[in-house]
Design an enzyme around this catalytic site. Sequence first.
Site, PDB file in Angstrom:
ATOM      1  CE  LYS A 190      45.501 118.383  31.626  1.00  6.14           C
ATOM      2  NZ  LYS A 190      45.051 117.428  30.595  1.00  6.14           N
ATOM      3  CB  SER A 248      45.255 113.679  28.727  1.00  7.49           C
ATOM      4  OG  SER A 248      46.296 113.806  27.794  1.00  7.49           O
ATOM      5  CB  SER A 254      48.448 116.288  28.926  1.00  5.84           C
ATOM      6  OG  SER A 254      47.030 116.400  28.922  1.00  5.84           O
TER       7      SER A 254
HETATM    8  N1  GLN Z   1      48.877 112.180  24.102  1.00  7.17           N
HETATM    9  C1  GLN Z   1      47.853 112.813  23.332  1.00  7.17           C
HETATM   10  C2  GLN Z   1      48.402 114.077  22.718  1.00  7.17           C
HETATM   11  O1  GLN Z   1      49.513 114.367  22.964  1.00  7.17           O
HETATM   12  C3  GLN Z   1      46.641 113.080  24.158  1.00  7.17           C
HETATM   13  C4  GLN Z   1      46.735 114.286  25.005  1.00  7.17           C
HETATM   14  C5  GLN Z   1      45.448 114.586  25.711  1.00  7.17           C
HETATM   15  O2  GLN Z   1      44.566 113.752  25.823  1.00  7.17           O
HETATM   16  N2  GLN Z   1      45.344 115.823  26.166  1.00  7.17           N
HETATM   17  O3  GLN Z   1      47.757 114.766  21.996  1.00  7.17           O
END
Ligand code: GLN
Length: 483
Positions: free
Chosen positions: A76, A175, A151
């Site tokens: 990532k 995510s 994400s």
């Molecule tokens: N959807 C969550 C957020 O927008 C989690 C994102 C994540 O785990 N990086 O914060």
Amino acid sequence: MHELTLAEIARGLADKSFSSEELTGALLARVKQLDPQINSFISVTEELALGQARAADARRAAGENGALLGAPIAHKDLFCTLGVRTSCGSKMLDNFKAPYDATVVAKLAEAGMVTLGKTNMDEFAMGSANESSHYGAVKNPWNLEHVPGGSSGGSAAAVAARLLPATTGTDTGGSIRQPAALTNLTGLKPTYGRVSRWGMIAYASSLDQGGPLARTAEDCALLLQGMAGFDAKDSTSIDEPVPDYSASLGGSLQGLRIGLPKEYFGAGLDPRIAELVQASVKELEKLGAVVKEISLPNMQHAIPAYYVIAPAEASSNLSRFDGVRFGYRCEEPKDLTDLYKRSRGEGFGTEVQRRIMVGTYALSAGYYDAYYVKAQQIRRLIKNDFMSAFEDVDLILGPTTPNPAWKLGAKSSDPVAAYLEDVYTITANLAGLPGLSMPAGFVDGLPVGVQLLAPYFQEGRLLNVAHRYQQVTDWHTRAPNGF
Ligand code: GLN
């Protein structure tokens, strides 16, 4: 070769069916050919990969035989990678070449893994759809009109499209697990502190945790083995011995106590997903598990608490990107204030700016007690709910997401609608617990995930249960059309 899992690749490399260089060449060609459809990579590191592959082949010829030696990986794009652009999906870091490797990157490289590139992500890891990247949205290989989740959407889409067998992701509120669910993968968020955060660009430091995405639990075990462990450079890293995760696979599920939280099956859950979750429970019962209903009474407060704590930490973490110390700098600033304002205004996208505003507000004098302190109190209640649940059960099971993957753009003008998709995943981050999502069926041709949660440091239990389930089901073996 692209159909092989990480475990199969390890065997193929060990018995010399193919070399790492051959495998790497084949996968790079596949990335070139197919990635334009899904946009899962931000950078492809062809030269680095071929060099690492030749080095891995040489190490093997000299007698080394680690399971990950010569196997492919992509990170990532928030894991710092020496000499390679590490963008965090943002214009802010579009020209940032990391001067060092994140601990996770270094550990996997030392184990001999070959880095094919850096994967697309929501900007600064904020999102559940992977639509907020500066490098464009990622498409779900199961249906190119749908989101892959976020994400870590690039990491998930790349593995789902069989561009490579495994990737790294990070999970602050879901995510890893959520995109795994939406693309038919197995994804593991480890216990907070299990995997070093050093060199992982921070979103919300008390919630962020790196982990593996792959097709099978067996592969996640292999990858977690390479990622986990104490790191003196991360002050929240925990000095606990790392068990042999592959050895924990195949244990009996006889008598395993599984709790189904009644709050996970209420309003908001797509009934077709509820049915698939129940079907997975039946399979586990056949394997000897015993199931009971439990309650996590404070779960309803998780989204509001998370969406105060995560932006609060983000607003602090992202203050370093000011056009002076780090990040994009605007053209011809009039004065210092103009430089700060325009660098941040032009460098950050809408969702990141929204979170910085919310976080700064929640931390400001006069509101701090009402919002931030309150959210921290809720966080403790949520942790306590889990601690009392785990007195009676060994594992908690439920859906990973309330809905299957939605259409690109469907929730982009309504941030709260997207936040609600995190309802089942964020509690594990608030409590610091390990969680896993595994494939459990399809709704309208789109994958559905089941989430397993375990007590601290019981990653082996999660992997074992998922592995046993994958031995008696074939959801995880299904591939999207055209890939
Ligand atoms: N959807 C969550 C957020 O927008 C989690 C994102 C994540 O785990 N990086 O914060």
